[in-house]
Design a protein around this motif. Structure first.
Motif, short mmCIF file in Angstrom:
data_model
loop_
_atom_site.label_atom_id
_atom_site.label_comp_id
_atom_site.label_asym_id
_atom_site.label_seq_id
_atom_site.Cartn_x
_atom_site.Cartn_y
_atom_site.Cartn_z
N ASP A 63 0.71 -1.26 0.01
CA ASP A 63 -0.14 0.03 0.02
C ASP A 63 0.91 1.15 -0.03
O ASP A 63 1.02 1.69 1.07
CB ASP A 63 -0.95 0.11 1.29
N ASN A 64 1.38 1.43 -1.15
CA ASN A 64 2.09 2.90 -1.44
C ASN A 64 2.32 3.25 -2.90
O ASN A 64 1.58 2.50 -3.71
CB ASN A 64 3.61 2.59 -0.83
N LYS A 65 3.02 4.08 -3.05
CA LYS A 65 2.92 4.72 -4.53
C LYS A 65 4.15 4.21 -5.36
O LYS A 65 4.42 5.09 -6.26
CB LYS A 65 2.48 6.17 -4.74
N GLY A 66 4.73 3.01 -5.10
CA GLY A 66 5.91 2.64 -5.66
C GLY A 66 7.14 3.11 -5.40
O GLY A 66 8.09 3.46 -6.02
N CYS A 67 7.44 3.54 -3.89
CA CYS A 67 8.76 3.95 -3.53
C CYS A 67 9.43 3.11 -2.65
O CYS A 67 10.56 3.83 -2.27
CB CYS A 67 8.20 5.32 -2.42
N ASN A 68 8.96 2.01 -2.58
CA ASN A 68 9.88 0.88 -1.85
C ASN A 68 11.11 0.42 -2.98
O ASN A 68 10.75 -0.25 -3.94
CB ASN A 68 9.13 -0.14 -1.39
N ASP A 69 12.29 0.80 -2.72
CA ASP A 69 13.38 0.40 -3.50
C ASP A 69 14.08 -0.79 -3.21
O ASP A 69 15.00 -1.14 -3.87
CB ASP A 69 14.31 1.53 -3.67
N ASN A 70 13.64 -1.39 -1.88
CA ASN A 70 14.45 -2.38 -1.58
C ASN A 70 13.02 -3.42 -1.10
O ASN A 70 13.45 -4.34 -0.10
CB ASN A 70 15.13 -2.29 -0.04
N ILE A 71 12.27 -3.68 -1.98
CA ILE A 71 11.04 -4.89 -1.65
C ILE A 71 11.70 -6.32 -2.11
O ILE A 71 10.91 -7.16 -1.27
CB ILE A 71 9.85 -4.05 -2.68
N PHE A 72 12.36 -6.48 -2.99
CA PHE A 72 12.86 -7.76 -3.22
C PHE A 72 14.12 -8.14 -2.50
O PHE A 72 15.17 -7.77 -2.75
CB PHE A 72 13.09 -7.87 -4.67
#
Length: 343
Positions: free
Chosen positions: A115-124
């Motif tokens: 639930d965010n606007k695509g700002c997680n650069d370390n999700i994987f």
């Protein structure tokens, strides 16, 4: 091997999209299937995974037929399909595609929803996370879609949901929309054939991006059809539509298997970047990306193969193929006319 990360935002919550995704995939597959081509559901089974918990395994065959470009129809066998295997531990899923006659071709998609606007650069958190990759934002509202797939009712610039009052999305909507979620998709395309690898991998990524764009647009455009469904109701819808789709393309029960009981503990261990498969079959190979290999950033609009086609090859269309999930990958038939002109 070519690796890209796609980020697709939606004016929904992750919990809402859990229903919407299942509804969209089933309806889209049925709409785009016809006799002899489309998506055949082979297996759809719930199961328990020791690491990821409750999940759903599906296996599908995506038949291409006339959806192939002309150069491909000349070289592929008549019985041709893409196998899709998906492990759904929502909000984490893994999907793999292999080809019935190209053992060195595969697509691996690892997906996470937040639930965010695509700002997680370390999700994987996988063995591929430190590899060189291009991050591509896909705008479901303003990115161009192939003209033949355009429908006014699915134009999200003008669509407004009656049940949720969301819609009429304007420029910059990702910065102001509430609620908002993002589908993060780490896509690895592998085609280990000397002389064609780079062009084919770039071409396939273009196909993947177009399919993701179309599928996510439709999921929101159809929100009023699924927003009131429960998980049990959408699973029943999925079961009914899958049987209808199998019959539509000429595949009849019992080719589809939907079980109410989780699979037994016969699962084999899958690759490090994917959950273990719930079936007593060989697990997909782990994918590793060469670090020193330069790669181009943009995909070509068309894929051009050498002029010397194999002698005696058939020109008949071969039987066939968004969640990629779409049997009408928005790319193939577009390029067929261009290829025929080049010939």
């Amino acid at each position: 091997m070519l690796l890209k990360e796609y980020r697709i935002c939606m004016p929904l919550t992750v919990e809402e999209y859990r229903i919407g995704q299942l509804y969209m995939i089933s309806k889209h597959s049925h709409e785009q299937s016809d006799r002899g081509e489309g998506v055949e559901v082979v297996q759809n089974e719930p199961f328990e995974d020791p690491t990821h918990g409750s999940g759903q395994f599906t296996e599908k065959r995506v038949y291409l037929n006339s959806k192939l470009p002309s150069w491909a129809r000349a070289v592929v066998p008549k019985i041709f399909y893409v196998t899709e295997k998906a492990w759904n531990y929502y909000p984490y899923t893994v999907t793999e595609y292999t080809c019935s006659f190209l053992p060195k071709f595969s697509i691996h998609i690892e997906t996470k929803y937040e639930d965010n606007k695509g700002c997680n650069d370390n999700i994987f958190d996988t063995e591929l996370k430190d590899q060189e990759r291009e991050v591509c934002f896909v705008d479901i509202v303003y990115d161009e879609i192939p003209e033949r797939y355009y429908k006014e009712s699915e134009d999200l610039r003008y669509f407004r949901s009656e049940k949720t009052s969301r819609g009429m999305l304007q420029e910059g909507w990702r910065d102001t929309q509430d609620p908002i979620m993002c589908s993060y998709k780490l896509v690895t395309v592998k085609f280990e054939v000397w002389g064609l690898q780079t062009r084919v991998e770039q071409f396939v990524h273009k196909v993947v991006r177009d399919v993701l764009l179309l599928g996510h647009r439709q999921a929101f455009a159809w929100v009023d059809e699924w927003i009131d469904m429960t998980m049990d109701e959408v699973r029943e819808y999925e079961r009914n539509i899958q049987e209808a789709t199998n019959q539509k393309i000429g595949m009849f029960p019992p080719s589809i298997s939907i079980s109410e009981t989780p699979l037994s503990s016969c699962a084999l261990t899958g690759p490090a970047s994917a959950p273990s498969t719930p079936m007593c079959t060989d697990a997909p190979e782990s994918l590793s990306v060469p670090k020193d290999r330069p790669r181009k950033k943009s995909a070509p609009e068309t894929l051009t193969l050498p002029d010397h086609a194999p002698q005696g090859s058939s020109s008949d269309p071969s039987p066939d193929s968004n969640h990629l999930q779409s049997p009408t990958s928005p790319s193939n038939s577009d390029h067929a006319e261009e290829d025929e002109q080049q010939d």
